[in-house]
Write an enzyme that holds these catalytic residues in place. Sequence first.
Site, PDB file in Angstrom:
ATOM      1  N   ASP A  59      -0.938  10.189   0.184  1.00  0.00           N
ATOM      2  CA  ASP A  59      -0.186   9.200   0.957  1.00  0.00           C
ATOM      3  C   ASP A  59       1.303   9.317   0.665  1.00  0.00           C
ATOM      4  O   ASP A  59       2.139   9.303   1.589  1.00  0.00           O
ATOM      5  CB  ASP A  59      -0.702   7.798   0.619  1.00  0.00           C
ATOM      6  CG  ASP A  59       0.115   6.708   1.292  1.00  0.00           C
ATOM      7  OD1 ASP A  59       0.075   6.607   2.529  1.00  0.00           O
ATOM      8  OD2 ASP A  59       0.818   5.958   0.580  1.00  0.00           O
TER       9      ASP A  59
ATOM     10  N   GLU B 123      -5.715  11.995   3.724  1.00  0.00           N
ATOM     11  CA  GLU B 123      -4.671  11.821   2.701  1.00  0.00           C
ATOM     12  C   GLU B 123      -5.076  12.487   1.389  1.00  0.00           C
ATOM     13  O   GLU B 123      -4.238  13.093   0.708  1.00  0.00           O
ATOM     14  CB  GLU B 123      -4.403  10.335   2.485  1.00  0.00           C
ATOM     15  CG  GLU B 123      -3.660   9.679   3.635  1.00  0.00           C
ATOM     16  CD  GLU B 123      -3.400   8.211   3.405  1.00  0.00           C
ATOM     17  OE1 GLU B 123      -2.456   7.685   4.010  1.00  0.00           O
ATOM     18  OE2 GLU B 123      -4.146   7.571   2.630  1.00  0.00           O
TER      19      GLU B 123
END
Length: 239
Positions: A61, A127
């Site tokens: 992320d 992610e």
Amino acid sequence: MNIFVKKNTSEKEIAKFLKNVLGFRPRNLDFYKMAFIHSSASSKDAICNAINNERLEYLGDAILNAVIADYLFKKFPLHPEGPLTEMRSKIVCRDHLNKLSRKMRLANFVVVEPHTQPKSIHGDAFEALIGALYLDKGYEKTKDIIINKLLLTFMDLDSVLQEEHNYKSKILNWAQKNNHKIRFENRVAGNPKGRKLFISQCYLNNNCIAEAEDFTVKKADQHAAEKAWEQLQKNTENG
């Protein structure tokens, strides 16, 4: 560390996927195997560390946001901070990451507990894959793959940047303009794996019109807001 992947999925298949979709051969396949283990299927290693993709998701992320911020900063040299932040948020929103993950067919590799299907599972795996890529190949290679192999291949950026995906802000603005009251209520649901699962309920004038769940309050609120917005749109279309 011995990491198991989805049943019937071999290391050779994962390596082939990385080569065909991302254009490289992995140095350390364990990073990618870890990226595909959802927290619902978490296990423990010999010293009781959790074996799942949550830490890689956290790392991915951060890397993804940094890469997109850099890309937009250079692509739009005259844009101020506000619009740049809004554009980045649209690109990395959970809905788009879920779609991107599905186009890449990451679900073919994700290990998940049966009957556990949080809405963000695909985006979380994406992610985590970025986190694994960063650990294996470093920042510059990861940046190149994100931009040239993923976003520009699997995502129509021009269309994405014109969309509005902050459903909570959208429904709150709608309520203010139309003299309605919107509120969100949250509660924690039991989870056999020990991780908190949050349930969000969206109320319109004291009537619950949508409910959703996820592993953070923010995501649960957004999912509930999206459902509520879709319901309002249907009501409008039906008169």
